[in-house]
Structures are given as structure tokens and as C-alpha cells.
Design a protein around this motif. Structure first.
Motif, PDB file in Angstrom:
ATOM      1  N   GLY A  76      -0.729  18.228 -14.456  1.00  0.00           N
ATOM      2  CA  GLY A  76      -1.653  18.085 -13.332  1.00  0.00           C
ATOM      3  C   GLY A  76      -2.542  16.873 -13.468  1.00  0.00           C
ATOM      4  N   LEU A  77      -2.932  16.556 -14.704  1.00  0.00           N
ATOM      5  CA  LEU A  77      -3.785  15.397 -14.934  1.00  0.00           C
ATOM      6  C   LEU A  77      -3.057  14.109 -14.586  1.00  0.00           C
ATOM      7  CD1 LEU A  77      -6.396  14.153 -15.935  1.00  0.00           C
ATOM      8  CD2 LEU A  77      -5.523  14.342 -18.282  1.00  0.00           C
ATOM      9  N   LEU A  78      -1.803  14.000 -15.015  1.00  0.00           N
ATOM     10  CA  LEU A  78      -1.028  12.796 -14.696  1.00  0.00           C
ATOM     11  C   LEU A  78      -0.855  12.634 -13.187  1.00  0.00           C
ATOM     12  CD1 LEU A  78       1.752  12.909 -17.458  1.00  0.00           C
ATOM     13  CD2 LEU A  78      -0.166  11.306 -17.311  1.00  0.00           C
ATOM     14  N   MET A  79      -0.618  13.730 -12.500  1.00  0.00           N
ATOM     15  CA  MET A  79      -0.478  13.664 -11.040  1.00  0.00           C
ATOM     16  C   MET A  79      -1.797  13.253 -10.388  1.00  0.00           C
ATOM     17  SD  MET A  79       1.858  17.089 -10.404  1.00  0.00           S
ATOM     18  CE  MET A  79       1.920  16.864  -8.620  1.00  0.00           C
ATOM     19  N   GLY A  80      -2.905  13.801 -10.880  1.00  0.00           N
ATOM     20  CA  GLY A  80      -4.207  13.453 -10.318  1.00  0.00           C
ATOM     21  C   GLY A  80      -4.566  11.995 -10.541  1.00  0.00           C
ATOM     22  N   LEU A  81      -4.250  11.482 -11.727  1.00  0.00           N
ATOM     23  CA  LEU A  81      -4.531  10.076 -12.033  1.00  0.00           C
ATOM     24  C   LEU A  81      -3.751   9.143 -11.117  1.00  0.00           C
ATOM     25  CD1 LEU A  81      -4.527  10.219 -15.946  1.00  0.00           C
ATOM     26  CD2 LEU A  81      -6.509   9.845 -14.456  1.00  0.00           C
ATOM     27  N   MET A  82      -2.485   9.481 -10.878  1.00  0.00           N
ATOM     28  CA  MET A  82      -1.674   8.635 -10.000  1.00  0.00           C
ATOM     29  C   MET A  82      -2.127   8.743  -8.545  1.00  0.00           C
ATOM     30  SD  MET A  82       0.798   6.466 -10.630  1.00  0.00           S
ATOM     31  CE  MET A  82      -0.226   5.701 -11.871  1.00  0.00           C
ATOM     32  N   ALA A  83      -2.611   9.905  -8.139  1.00  0.00           N
ATOM     33  CA  ALA A  83      -3.114  10.058  -6.771  1.00  0.00           C
ATOM     34  C   ALA A  83      -4.354   9.185  -6.562  1.00  0.00           C
ATOM     35  CB  ALA A  83      -3.444  11.525  -6.486  1.00  0.00           C
ATOM     36  N   PHE A  84      -5.272   9.180  -7.523  1.00  0.00           N
ATOM     37  CA  PHE A  84      -6.455   8.326  -7.436  1.00  0.00           C
ATOM     38  C   PHE A  84      -6.053   6.856  -7.427  1.00  0.00           C
ATOM     39  CE2 PHE A  84      -9.870   5.785  -9.184  1.00  0.00           C
ATOM     40  CZ  PHE A  84     -11.004   6.287  -8.563  1.00  0.00           C
ATOM     41  N   PHE A  85      -5.090   6.505  -8.270  1.00  0.00           N
ATOM     42  CA  PHE A  85      -4.571   5.138  -8.346  1.00  0.00           C
ATOM     43  C   PHE A  85      -4.026   4.701  -6.987  1.00  0.00           C
ATOM     44  CE2 PHE A  85      -1.093   2.159  -9.421  1.00  0.00           C
ATOM     45  CZ  PHE A  85      -1.743   1.273 -10.263  1.00  0.00           C
ATOM     46  N   ALA A  86      -3.300   5.600  -6.317  1.00  0.00           N
ATOM     47  CA  ALA A  86      -2.730   5.286  -5.001  1.00  0.00           C
ATOM     48  C   ALA A  86      -3.832   5.031  -3.972  1.00  0.00           C
ATOM     49  CB  ALA A  86      -1.828   6.428  -4.536  1.00  0.00           C
ATOM     50  N   ILE A  87      -4.829   5.902  -3.947  1.00  0.00           N
ATOM     51  CA  ILE A  87      -5.924   5.745  -2.981  1.00  0.00           C
ATOM     52  C   ILE A  87      -6.674   4.441  -3.202  1.00  0.00           C
ATOM     53  CG2 ILE A  87      -8.139   6.722  -2.242  1.00  0.00           C
ATOM     54  CD1 ILE A  87      -6.940   9.504  -2.916  1.00  0.00           C
ATOM     55  N   ALA A  88      -6.937   4.106  -4.471  1.00  0.00           N
ATOM     56  CA  ALA A  88      -7.668   2.877  -4.789  1.00  0.00           C
ATOM     57  C   ALA A  88      -6.910   1.645  -4.315  1.00  0.00           C
ATOM     58  CB  ALA A  88      -7.936   2.797  -6.290  1.00  0.00           C
ATOM     59  N   HIS A  89      -5.588   1.700  -4.363  1.00  0.00           N
ATOM     60  CA  HIS A  89      -4.799   0.544  -3.931  1.00  0.00           C
ATOM     61  C   HIS A  89      -4.692   0.458  -2.408  1.00  0.00           C
ATOM     62  CE1 HIS A  89      -3.745  -0.005  -8.114  1.00  0.00           C
ATOM     63  NE2 HIS A  89      -3.257  -1.174  -7.772  1.00  0.00           N
ATOM     64  N   LEU A  90      -4.559   1.574  -1.751  1.00  0.00           N
ATOM     65  CA  LEU A  90      -4.496   1.546  -0.296  1.00  0.00           C
ATOM     66  C   LEU A  90      -5.835   1.097   0.299  1.00  0.00           C
ATOM     67  CD1 LEU A  90      -2.453   4.832   0.310  1.00  0.00           C
ATOM     68  CD2 LEU A  90      -1.627   2.469   0.411  1.00  0.00           C
ATOM     69  N   ALA A  91      -6.922   1.347  -0.432  1.00  0.00           N
ATOM     70  CA  ALA A  91      -8.246   0.946   0.037  1.00  0.00           C
ATOM     71  C   ALA A  91      -8.455  -0.556   0.001  1.00  0.00           C
ATOM     72  CB  ALA A  91      -9.329   1.636  -0.798  1.00  0.00           C
ATOM     73  N   VAL A  92      -7.560  -1.294  -0.678  1.00  0.00           N
ATOM     74  CA  VAL A  92      -7.723  -2.744  -0.782  1.00  0.00           C
ATOM     75  C   VAL A  92      -7.577  -3.423   0.579  1.00  0.00           C
ATOM     76  CG1 VAL A  92      -5.330  -3.504  -1.149  1.00  0.00           C
ATOM     77  CG2 VAL A  92      -7.202  -4.659  -2.358  1.00  0.00           C
ATOM     78  N   LEU A  93      -6.999  -2.705   1.538  1.00  0.00           N
ATOM     79  CA  LEU A  93      -6.859  -3.259   2.891  1.00  0.00           C
ATOM     80  C   LEU A  93      -8.219  -3.605   3.498  1.00  0.00           C
ATOM     81  CD1 LEU A  93      -4.043  -0.994   4.376  1.00  0.00           C
ATOM     82  CD2 LEU A  93      -3.939  -3.475   4.030  1.00  0.00           C
ATOM     83  N   ALA A  94      -9.260  -2.908   3.037  1.00  0.00           N
ATOM     84  CA  ALA A  94     -10.600  -3.159   3.573  1.00  0.00           C
ATOM     85  C   ALA A  94     -11.375  -4.183   2.760  1.00  0.00           C
ATOM     86  CB  ALA A  94     -11.382  -1.849   3.625  1.00  0.00           C
ATOM     87  N   ALA A  95     -10.739  -4.773   1.740  1.00  0.00           N
ATOM     88  CA  ALA A  95     -11.428  -5.708   0.842  1.00  0.00           C
ATOM     89  C   ALA A  95     -11.009  -7.144   1.150  1.00  0.00           C
ATOM     90  CB  ALA A  95     -11.118  -5.364  -0.610  1.00  0.00           C
ATOM     91  N   ASP A  96     -11.975  -8.006   1.447  1.00  0.00           N
ATOM     92  CA  ASP A  96     -11.649  -9.410   1.692  1.00  0.00           C
ATOM     93  C   ASP A  96     -12.764 -10.353   1.249  1.00  0.00           C
ATOM     94  OD1 ASP A  96     -13.531  -8.791   3.574  1.00  0.00           O
ATOM     95  OD2 ASP A  96     -12.317  -9.322   5.318  1.00  0.00           O
ATOM     96  N   THR A  97     -13.712  -9.838   0.475  1.00  0.00           N
ATOM     97  CA  THR A  97     -14.775 -10.670  -0.073  1.00  0.00           C
ATOM     98  C   THR A  97     -14.805 -10.488  -1.581  1.00  0.00           C
ATOM     99  OG1 THR A  97     -16.480  -8.949   0.103  1.00  0.00           O
ATOM    100  CG2 THR A  97     -16.153 -10.385   2.027  1.00  0.00           C
TER     101      THR A  97
END
Length: 409
Positions: A76-97
Motif C-alpha cells: 500500500g505504501l508503494l502504491m501511495g507513493l506512486m499516486a502522490f508522484f503522479a499528482i505532483a507531475h500532472l500539477a506541473v501544467l500549472a507551473a510556468d514561473t
């Protein structure tokens, strides 16, 4: 192949897919540094901070997660870590500064060390004692494959479309990893009520700290040069920027070869001797890289070897840490990636300093050679301390069951 063996292979492969995603995001920034710098309105030296931000996220996240989540079932920990990793990367769409990209990269780095550390412990637990280094190398092999396929393809997409795109793709691969781990990894129970205290015991061992220090200074040398691989190849070797993905692929092929050789090196010369030998060769390589990089074909060969040698060391260092940490294996294994990314941050920072001072793109590799020599020195010190420790314990004590684990320290 028996059903049990097939399930073990699929479980290790599922974790390795996560390693592929992590390897892609860790190294693609270096390949897209000019594009990210332009997109966020900073110069290349300042854009090197994006590399350091991710590395610092790993440094902070690895020990905190490994200790705080000691009682959490590992699957469960490995799955949770990868889920957080996925969200952090998809959030980069809002980063441009500059501030938003720094924040996004830092958050993306938080699960890195814990995922690799805990994943390595899980992989080692699924195979025999003799196959531990090979299992760890298979997990870390995702990094090598990422540099053969993921980083070059992501760099090409980033150059032609948007530098945001590679990070979004990494996020999607992380989602696939969550599903694969859920399907194939068997249940991994937590260590027990005292597991958090046991993990912290690793920090009381001198050999753990020496192994971590090897990672910091030894690998800082490699990152001092590789963090600026794109401008180094275009400025010193005269390579057209559109061919950079092929150079990154050469580095990735070297990484895969190194991961394959690592288990054989461990079995033939031993873990610590293998670390010392490979770090010595890295020091020599970096010392001549600035000169060799002025010839294009030789520069590409050197990049290949630069991928190969450190990739031999990483599984060896991971195995070394698990051996000397005893009951604190998860924390120690996670700290390995924390220290390697401390090396990443240190190398990128030192490389940016010499570039900002106007010393040219050949200078970071010389800084790296010095750091690699320091890594050799720490590894030799570790061997001396270990030899003296063994001499202080009589053979009869080492033969008793209760002392078998201690004798390996």
C-alpha cells in the motif's frame, strides 16, 4: 517458469516501471534545460536549480517517509507513493514561473527515495540471498531503461512541443505503476509495533554513515558534469542540439549495462571492493572528460562510460547499506537515494558555480573528478574500519547464530 517465479518477476517488473518513471523525470530536466530556462525566463545556470529542487525533495522525503510509514504495509505504501508522484507531475501544467517550477519539482522528488528504498527491500525479500543485488539492480534498472528510451523520447517531445509534456507523460506512467503494483505485488506486512524504533537504530551505525557519505561525495562528481550535459555537448563537442536525445540514449545504454554487470561484480570481487574500483574509474573518466569532449565521437563514448560506471556502484551501495543497517534496512535503503540526490544537488550547485565564474564547460567535470576521489577515500576508510571490527571479534563469536548478522557489518 513456475507460477511463483512468474509472479515474483511481474512484481519486480511492476516496481521497475515506477523506476522508469522516476528515472525519466530525474534526468529529462537536464536534457531540456535550455527550453525550461527560456520558458521560465531564467538563464541556464539558474535553471540548474530545478535539478537541485527535485534532488532536495528526495533528500527531505526519503528519511521522513521511511520512518513515518514504517508500520504501513509496504504494498500500500508503494502504491501511495506512486499516486502522490503522479499528482505532483500532472500539477506541473500549472507551473510556468521560477517559483512554481521549483515548488513542483521539489514536491515531485519527495516520494523518490522512499519508493526506491522500500521497493529495493521488497525486491530483495522476494528472492534468495545470493540474488539480492541482482533483484535490486532490476528495480534500479528502470532508471537505465528510462535513459535509453524515456529520457530521449521525452526530450524530443519537449523540444518539439512543450517542456511541460514530458512531466505529464511521467505522471501517466506513474498511474500505470500504481495499477501494476496493485495487481502483481503480494501483500507486504509492516515490520511490527517496534519497526519505527528499529529503523532509527540504523543511524547509530558508523558503517551506515560511511556508506551514505560515499554516495554524497562519490556521485556528486558525476552530477557536477551531467547536470550540464546539453550545453557541454553543444559548446565543447559542437553537437547540434537536435541530436542531444541520442547522447542521452548512449548514457542510458551505459546505465543498463552497468546494472547488468553490478550483480556479477558483487559476486566476483565483493560489494565494497566493487564500489572502490568503480569510483576510482569514475574519477579518471571525469578528469579527462573536458579534454575528450572536444572530439565528438570520443565525447559520446565517454558519456556511455559515465552511464555505465555509476550504475555498477548504485546497486552495490544499496546492498552495502542493507547489509550494515541490519534491522533498519528500509530507512537505510531510502537514505541511499536521499544521499544520491544530495550528490545531485551538490554536483549541480558546484557545476553552476564554476560556470557562473566563467571557467567554461570543461570545469564541472574537473570538480567532479575531485569529488569522486573523495568518494574513493571514504570507501577505503569504510573497508579499514570493517577490517578492524572483524579483527576485534574472535571467530567463535562470529560462528554463533546471534552474531551472524553482526559479523556482516
Amino acid at each position: 517458469m513456475s507460477p511463483a517465479r512468474r509472479r515474483t518477476t511481474l512484481a519486480i517488473l511492476a516496481i521497475a516501471v515506477g523506476g522508469f518513471a522516476i528515472g525519466t523525470t530525474e534526468f529529462v530536466t537536464m536534457g531540456l534545460l535550455p527550453q525550461i530556462a527560456e520558458g521560465t525566463g531564467v538563464d541556464i545556470a539558474t535553471a540548474g536549480h530545478y535539478v537541485s529542487a527535485y534532488a532536495l525533495g528526495v533528500v527531505v522525503g526519503a528519511p521522513l517517509i521511511a520512518v513515518a510509514a514504517a508500520k504501513v504495509p509496504r504494498k500500500g505504501l508503494l502504491m501511495g507513493l506512486m499516486a502522490f508522484f503522479a499528482i505532483a507531475h500532472l500539477a506541473v501544467l500549472a507551473a510556468d514561473t521560477y517559483p512554481t517550477v521549483m515548488a513542483a519539482r521539489f514536491l515531485a522528488g519527495l516520494p523518490h527515495g522512499a519508493f526506491f528504498g522500500i521497493g529495493s527491500v521488497v525486491a530483495a525479500s522476494l528472492v534468495s540471498h545470493q540474488r539480492r543485488t541482482a533483484a535490486v539492480a532490476a528495480i534500479l534498472g528502470g532508471l537505465g531503461v528510462a535513459n535509453v528510451v524515456g529520457v530521449p523520447v521525452a526530450t524530443l517531445l519537449g523540444q518539439r512541443f512543450s517542456w511541460h509534456l514530458p512531466y505529464v507523460l511521467v505522471g501517466l506512467i506513474a498511474v500505470v505503476t500504481v495499477v501494476a503494483i496493485g495487481l502483481f505485488l503480494p501483500h507486504q506486512a509492516p515490520s511490527g509495533d517496534e519497526s519505527m524504533r528499529a529503523e532509527m537504530q540504523a543511524l547509530r551505525r558508523v558503517q551506515v554513515w560511511l556508506a551514505l557519505l560515499i554516495g554524497v561525495v562519490g556521485f556528486g562528481g558525476m552530477f557536477a558534469m551531467y547536470s550540464f550535459i546539453t550545453p557541454t555537448m553543444t559548446e565543447l563537442a559542437g553537437l547540434d542540439e537536435r541530436y542531444i536525445p541520442w547522447v542521452l540514449a548512449a548514457y542510458g545504454v551505459g546505465m543498463v549495462a552497468g546494472m547488468v554487470l553490478s550483480g556479477r561484480v558483487a559476486n566476483r570481487v565483493g560489494v565494497l571492493k566493487g564500489i572502490i574500483g568503480a569510483l576510482g574509474l569514475i574519477a579518471v573518466l571525469l578528469a579527462v572528460f573536458g579534454w575528450a569532449a572536444q572530439t565528438l565521437w570520443l565525447a559520446v563514448v565517454m558519456v556511455f562510460v559515465l552511464g555505465l560506471l555509476p550504475s555498477i556502484v548504485v546497486p552495490l551501495l544499496q546492498t552495502r547499506l542493507m547489509d550494515v543497517a541490519h534491522e533498519g534496512q528500509s530507512l537505510a535503503a531510502a537514505l541511499n537515494h536521499s544521499t544520491l540526490n544530495t550528490a545531485n544537488a551538490l554536483g549541480a550547485w558546484l557545476g553552476s558555480l564554476v560556470l557562473a565564474a566563467g571557467w567554461g564547460y570543461g570545469a564541472p567535470s574537473l570538480v567532479g573528478a575531485g569529488l569522486a576521489v573523495l568518494g574513493v577515500g571514504v570507501a577505503v576508510l569504510s573497508a579499514v574500519v570493517e577490517r578492524r571490527s572483524r579483527a576485534a571479534h574472535p571467530p567463535e563469536a562470529q560462528s554463533r547464530p546471534a552474531s551472524v548478522t553482526s559479523a556482516r557489518a
